[in-house]
Design an enzyme around this catalytic site. Structure first.
Site, PDB file in Angstrom:
ATOM      1  N   LYS A 102      -4.475  41.855  43.488  1.00  0.00           N
ATOM      2  CA  LYS A 102      -5.605  42.688  43.032  1.00  0.00           C
ATOM      3  C   LYS A 102      -5.105  44.054  42.598  1.00  0.00           C
ATOM      4  O   LYS A 102      -5.466  44.548  41.548  1.00  0.00           O
ATOM      5  CB  LYS A 102      -6.616  42.899  44.151  1.00  0.00           C
ATOM      6  CG  LYS A 102      -7.726  41.939  44.427  1.00  0.00           C
ATOM      7  CD  LYS A 102      -8.637  41.518  43.352  1.00  0.00           C
ATOM      8  CE  LYS A 102      -8.034  40.544  42.404  1.00  0.00           C
ATOM      9  NZ  LYS A 102      -8.262  39.176  42.560  1.00  0.00           N
ATOM     10  N   HIS A 123      14.741  41.266  56.122  1.00  0.00           N
ATOM     11  CA  HIS A 123      15.766  40.409  55.525  1.00  0.00           C
ATOM     12  C   HIS A 123      16.052  40.813  54.076  1.00  0.00           C
ATOM     13  O   HIS A 123      16.572  40.024  53.301  1.00  0.00           O
ATOM     14  CB  HIS A 123      15.345  38.938  55.632  1.00  0.00           C
ATOM     15  CG  HIS A 123      15.210  38.501  57.056  1.00  0.00           C
ATOM     16  ND1 HIS A 123      16.297  38.264  57.864  1.00  0.00           N
ATOM     17  CD2 HIS A 123      14.119  38.332  57.845  1.00  0.00           C
ATOM     18  CE1 HIS A 123      15.874  37.932  59.082  1.00  0.00           C
ATOM     19  NE2 HIS A 123      14.550  37.976  59.096  1.00  0.00           N
ATOM     20  N   GLU A 181      -3.201  38.137  48.088  1.00  0.00           N
ATOM     21  CA  GLU A 181      -4.346  38.444  47.232  1.00  0.00           C
ATOM     22  C   GLU A 181      -4.508  39.962  47.088  1.00  0.00           C
ATOM     23  O   GLU A 181      -4.812  40.459  46.004  1.00  0.00           O
ATOM     24  CB  GLU A 181      -5.606  37.793  47.814  1.00  0.00           C
ATOM     25  CG  GLU A 181      -6.909  38.151  47.120  1.00  0.00           C
ATOM     26  CD  GLU A 181      -6.973  37.787  45.646  1.00  0.00           C
ATOM     27  OE1 GLU A 181      -6.049  37.126  45.147  1.00  0.00           O
ATOM     28  OE2 GLU A 181      -7.942  38.182  44.995  1.00  0.00           O
ATOM     29  N   TRP A 232      -7.817  36.928  22.661  1.00  0.00           N
ATOM     30  CA  TRP A 232      -6.692  37.155  23.572  1.00  0.00           C
ATOM     31  C   TRP A 232      -5.489  36.567  22.847  1.00  0.00           C
ATOM     32  O   TRP A 232      -5.383  35.351  22.671  1.00  0.00           O
ATOM     33  CB  TRP A 232      -6.923  36.450  24.911  1.00  0.00           C
ATOM     34  CG  TRP A 232      -5.888  36.792  25.929  1.00  0.00           C
ATOM     35  CD1 TRP A 232      -5.806  37.916  26.686  1.00  0.00           C
ATOM     36  CD2 TRP A 232      -4.756  35.990  26.302  1.00  0.00           C
ATOM     37  NE1 TRP A 232      -4.709  37.870  27.499  1.00  0.00           N
ATOM     38  CE2 TRP A 232      -4.051  36.703  27.295  1.00  0.00           C
ATOM     39  CE3 TRP A 232      -4.278  34.743  25.905  1.00  0.00           C
ATOM     40  CZ2 TRP A 232      -2.889  36.216  27.885  1.00  0.00           C
ATOM     41  CZ3 TRP A 232      -3.125  34.251  26.493  1.00  0.00           C
ATOM     42  CH2 TRP A 232      -2.442  34.986  27.478  1.00  0.00           C
ATOM     43  N   CYS A 270     -10.009  33.767  24.643  1.00  0.00           N
ATOM     44  CA  CYS A 270     -10.817  34.041  23.461  1.00  0.00           C
ATOM     45  C   CYS A 270     -12.261  33.613  23.734  1.00  0.00           C
ATOM     46  O   CYS A 270     -12.512  32.596  24.378  1.00  0.00           O
ATOM     47  CB  CYS A 270     -10.337  33.324  22.209  1.00  0.00           C
ATOM     48  SG  CYS A 270      -8.673  33.741  21.737  1.00  0.00           S
ATOM     49  N   GLU A 304      -2.912  43.905  39.314  1.00  0.00           N
ATOM     50  CA  GLU A 304      -3.537  43.490  38.058  1.00  0.00           C
ATOM     51  C   GLU A 304      -4.479  44.519  37.459  1.00  0.00           C
ATOM     52  O   GLU A 304      -4.670  44.546  36.247  1.00  0.00           O
ATOM     53  CB  GLU A 304      -4.195  42.100  38.170  1.00  0.00           C
ATOM     54  CG  GLU A 304      -5.540  42.028  38.804  1.00  0.00           C
ATOM     55  CD  GLU A 304      -6.146  40.624  38.736  1.00  0.00           C
ATOM     56  OE1 GLU A 304      -6.720  40.207  39.738  1.00  0.00           O
ATOM     57  OE2 GLU A 304      -6.068  39.954  37.693  1.00  0.00           O
ATOM     58  N   LYS A 337      -9.863  36.382  31.447  1.00  0.00           N
ATOM     59  CA  LYS A 337     -10.390  35.755  32.662  1.00  0.00           C
ATOM     60  C   LYS A 337      -9.985  34.295  32.817  1.00  0.00           C
ATOM     61  O   LYS A 337      -9.499  33.885  33.854  1.00  0.00           O
ATOM     62  CB  LYS A 337     -11.903  35.877  32.696  1.00  0.00           C
ATOM     63  CG  LYS A 337     -12.498  35.291  33.959  1.00  0.00           C
ATOM     64  CD  LYS A 337     -13.198  36.329  34.767  1.00  0.00           C
ATOM     65  CE  LYS A 337     -13.667  35.810  36.096  1.00  0.00           C
ATOM     66  NZ  LYS A 337     -12.883  36.382  37.192  1.00  0.00           N
ATOM     67  N   ARG A 365     -13.024  37.253  28.277  1.00  0.00           N
ATOM     68  CA  ARG A 365     -12.114  36.188  27.848  1.00  0.00           C
ATOM     69  C   ARG A 365     -10.967  36.709  26.981  1.00  0.00           C
ATOM     70  O   ARG A 365     -10.046  35.970  26.646  1.00  0.00           O
ATOM     71  CB  ARG A 365     -12.888  35.107  27.082  1.00  0.00           C
ATOM     72  CG  ARG A 365     -14.013  34.491  27.878  1.00  0.00           C
ATOM     73  CD  ARG A 365     -14.750  33.472  27.058  1.00  0.00           C
ATOM     74  NE  ARG A 365     -13.922  32.307  26.809  1.00  0.00           N
ATOM     75  CZ  ARG A 365     -13.850  31.241  27.586  1.00  0.00           C
ATOM     76  NH1 ARG A 365     -14.581  31.194  28.684  1.00  0.00           N
ATOM     77  NH2 ARG A 365     -13.081  30.232  27.286  1.00  0.00           N
ATOM     78  N   ASN A 389     -10.807  29.032  19.616  1.00  0.00           N
ATOM     79  CA  ASN A 389     -10.263  29.282  20.953  1.00  0.00           C
ATOM     80  C   ASN A 389      -9.360  28.104  21.267  1.00  0.00           C
ATOM     81  O   ASN A 389      -9.780  26.951  21.147  1.00  0.00           O
ATOM     82  CB  ASN A 389     -11.409  29.369  21.973  1.00  0.00           C
ATOM     83  CG  ASN A 389     -10.898  29.451  23.396  1.00  0.00           C
ATOM     84  OD1 ASN A 389      -9.805  29.947  23.639  1.00  0.00           O
ATOM     85  ND2 ASN A 389     -11.690  28.961  24.333  1.00  0.00           N
ATOM     86  N   GLY A 390      -8.123  28.380  21.653  1.00  0.00           N
ATOM     87  CA  GLY A 390      -7.193  27.286  21.975  1.00  0.00           C
ATOM     88  C   GLY A 390      -5.875  27.486  21.265  1.00  0.00           C
ATOM     89  O   GLY A 390      -5.584  28.572  20.763  1.00  0.00           O
TER      90      GLY A 390
HETATM   91  C1  AGP Z   1      -7.520  36.898  39.560  1.00  0.00           C
HETATM   92  O1  AGP Z   1      -7.927  38.180  39.760  1.00  0.00           O
HETATM   93  C2  AGP Z   1      -7.087  36.486  38.256  1.00  0.00           C
HETATM   94  N1  AGP Z   1      -7.705  37.077  37.205  1.00  0.00           N
HETATM   95  C3  AGP Z   1      -6.475  35.103  38.117  1.00  0.00           C
HETATM   96  O2  AGP Z   1      -5.410  35.057  39.004  1.00  0.00           O
HETATM   97  C4  AGP Z   1      -7.366  33.854  38.297  1.00  0.00           C
HETATM   98  O3  AGP Z   1      -7.747  33.728  39.625  1.00  0.00           O
HETATM   99  C5  AGP Z   1      -6.562  32.624  37.819  1.00  0.00           C
HETATM  100  O4  AGP Z   1      -6.270  32.763  36.471  1.00  0.00           O
HETATM  101  C6  AGP Z   1      -7.276  31.320  38.084  1.00  0.00           C
HETATM  102  O5  AGP Z   1      -8.475  31.225  37.383  1.00  0.00           O
HETATM  103  P1  AGP Z   1      -9.523  30.104  37.722  1.00  0.00           P
HETATM  104  O6  AGP Z   1      -9.958  30.331  39.142  1.00  0.00           O
HETATM  105  O7  AGP Z   1     -10.635  30.294  36.752  1.00  0.00           O
HETATM  106  O8  AGP Z   1      -8.835  28.782  37.579  1.00  0.00           O
END
Ligand code: AGP
Length: 604
Positions: A481, A500, A477, A74, A2, A484, A599, A27, A98-99
């Site tokens: 990517k 395996h 990674e 969010w 949020c 997501e 994010k 956010r 937020n929280g």
């Molecule tokens: C990556 O593309 C993500 N959106 C997510 O995995 C992110 O890296 C993770 O939530 C950690 O966030 P931070 O680095 O702000 O702690």
């Protein structure tokens, strides 16, 4: 998660709030809303399911209010509906949050709030409680209420009979504020008001802020006034804009060479790693017996690269923990263990809690963090800031590469302090690290050819990323990517492990993105690639070979620059990022705002 913003001052608030929300949209983007004082003294609310653009469309063009608050959500408690959208209102109170208020059920019972609720949110309970405790003195109501909440919160509150004034308070969830010639601003992060001020202060936890046109008063919960500690950032509003790129993600991919240079250059003296300006003493590395790296998502995958590299070059035991598991797996940490937490935002709650636990066992905690002054940066014993600049796209790109560069710098320093590498090899290593920005520039010039090859991938249901050693860590990674932002199911596999079980999933046309850059396992990876190719996979191979024409190995070959093995990951990951980006836009999605995500994840 949020995003929240508040403004009171000399200018009209609505555009400031809407523009601020647009920059905070990373956010959360389930719904958005604003509330503001009308000149009649009443509080008016506009809110809607959808994005900030949808909110803008229902806002009043004639709104000349100079005081208001705004929120982009969010969803955590309750679905994505108008009723659950913020701001919430109860009696004289309108607020954004937020929280998570963990004990909201209890509060409903104890304070008999049930009849006043129309949404399913914990936030509306907080609004009802503030209203119940309010007898004309906002500070007194806030003092009482925050002592009753369990959980994390950043609140901005309007009281109907206090026109022109915003009250705010927080615990854990981040909030920054500033007073400048246009008025008083408060927000989840600086990008929301950077167009007005580069100066800001981090709102201390459990302090009450009163924002008016004339300034900001900060008090502790006993009512004692406290002077805010202002900081200043070196970047400006353009760093948080798209600057001609269609998406933040593409812009951030292209910013990697500069971000790497900014992160590496200040840590090199006499061609050796030097952290004196970061106040990280050599004693941190002395007597270090083992390392635990803790993080989430992309940051955790950067940690996995760090582990593989440090363990194999320094022969020091290194483990990587997913932050949300760390606290529950009885970590084995002693006073000579070093714990490195990694976080772009510096606010990820699982990583923060892991850090807090680690501090109980060792003083050797170090945070690799991008956002200056963030909670993780403040609470860690030592901080190594990455200088990626603001990362707005939900999918992390430049933060990952600078995190890996930070691990490489730390590994080099650690090796020197522990006597496991000599100065000559350290200098050679640093020289190679300094070349990574140029090498990425070369890769970025091939962006269009990557776009072309993703055309084949966008119809895929599944994709696999395979490699060995550093190439395997990198593949994780790559898979993250792709899934997501393109919603193609993607898995990363150590190339030797496929047979395996997972190889059963390979059928005609399934894309396999294979990486073969590590000399010591090269021929083995090629054999593994042949195994999937023989079963019909559509193989895209990344390697440093000049040319591969053997159709029994791959369908497409992407040639990487001739960089030393430890550094090819910087080049490969850029290809992965571009594959994910073009797959996402090829499928008609917005890569900056993938579904269900936000994010920074400030809930456990
Ligand atoms: C990556 O593309 C993500 N959106 C997510 O995995 C992110 O890296 C993770 O939530 C950690 O966030 P931070 O680095 O702000 O702690």
């Amino acid at each position: 998660m949020c995003g929240i913003i508040g403004f009171t001052g000399k200018k009209e608030a609505q555009d400031i709030l809407l523009d601020g929300l647009a920059s905070l949209e990373y956010r959360g983007y389930d719904s958005a809303g604003i509330s503001y004082f009308k000149d009649t003294g009443k509080i008016s609310i506009r809110k809607t399911v959808g994005k900030v653009a949808d909110l803008r469309a229902i806002c009043d063009d004639e709104n000349n209010s100079t005081c208001g608050i705004g929120h982009t959500r969010w969803a955590t408690h309750g679905g994505v509906t108008n009723a659950n959208a913020h701001p919430h209102k109860s009696g004289k109170v309108s607020l954004i949050h937020n929280g998570i208020i963990e004990n909201y059920h209890e509060l409903v019972e104890t304070y008999d709030l049930k009849d006043q609720l129309i949404s399913e949110t914990d936030t509306e309970v907080a609004a009802a409680l503030f209203n119940k405790l309010y007898d004309g003195n906002p500070e007194a109501a806030i003092q009482k209420a925050v002592k009753l909440f369990r959980g994390s919160f950043a609140f901005c509150i309007l009281f109907k009979d206090q026109p022109g004034t915003i009250y705010a308070v927080r615990n854990v969830s981040p909030m920054v504020a500033t007073y400048c010639e246009d008025g008083s601003f408060i927000a989840s992060d600086l990008t929301a008001f950077i167009a007005y001020s580069k100066r800001y202060f981090i709102v201390p936890e459990y302090h009450i802020l009163t924002l008016t046109e004339k300034g900001i008063v900060l008090k502790d919960l006993e009512g004692k006034e406290v002077t805010p500690e202002y900081l200043e950032v070196s970047w400006d509003v353009t760093a948080a804009q798209k600057e001609g790129y269609p998406h933040y993600m593409l812009k951030e991919i292209h910013e990697q060479p500069a971000a790497l240079t900014r992160t590496i250059a200040p840590r090199i003296k006499d061609q050796l790693p030097d952290f004196s300006e970061d106040n990280i003493p050599d004693s941190l590395f002395e007597h270090c017996t083992d390392i635990t790296i803790v993080a989430c998502g992309t940051a955790m995958y950067a940690g996995t690269v760090g582990r593989t590299f440090i363990q194999s070059t320094l022969h020091l035991p290194v483990t990587v923990s997913i932050a949300s598991e760390f606290r529950y797996e009885e970590p084995v940490i002693t006073e000579n263990s070093m714990v490195i937490v990694v976080s772009q935002s510096g606010e990820t709650i699982d990583t923060l809690e892991a850090l807090r636990l680690a501090k109980k066992y060792t003083k050797k905690t170090l945070a690799i963090v991008n956002v200056k002054g963030s909670t993780i940066a403040r609470e860690s014993n030592y901080v190594l800031y990455t200088h990626a600049g603001p990362e707005i796209a939900v999918a992390s790109t430049k933060a990952y590469t600078v995190q890996i560069a930070s691990f490489y710098l730390l590994a080099c320093k650690l090796g020197l302090v522990l006597g496991r590498i000599d100065e000559k090899s350290a200098r050679e290593f640093i020289g190679m690290l300094q070349k990574t920005p140029d090498s990425i520039e070369t890769i970025l010039k091939q962006a269009e050819s990557v776009e072309h090859l993703t055309k084949r991938m966008i119809h895929a249901q599944d994709a696999f990323f395979i490699g060995r050693g550093l190439d395997y860590t990198l593949s994780m990674e790559g898979a993250l990517k792709l899934k997501e932002i393109s919603y193609i199911h993607a898995e990363a596999y150590a190339a030797g492990e496929l047979k395996h079980g997972t190889i059963a999933l390979i059928s005609e046309g399934v894309p396999v993105i294979a990486v073969a850059t590590q000399k010591h396992v090269y021929s083995k990876v090629i054999s593994n690639i042949r195994e999937v190719k023989a079963r019909g996979a559509y193989v895209i191979l990344l390697s440093k070979d000049e040319k591969i024409t053997d159709k029994s190995i791959c369908n497409v070959h992407i040639r990487l620059p001739e960089t030393p093995d430890a550094f090819t990951i910087f080049d490969s990951v850029v290809i992965f990022q571009l594959i994910a980006y073009y797959a996402s836009i090829g499928k008609g999605f917005n890569p900056d705002q993938p579904r269900n995500l936000a994010k920074s994840v400030t809930v456990e």
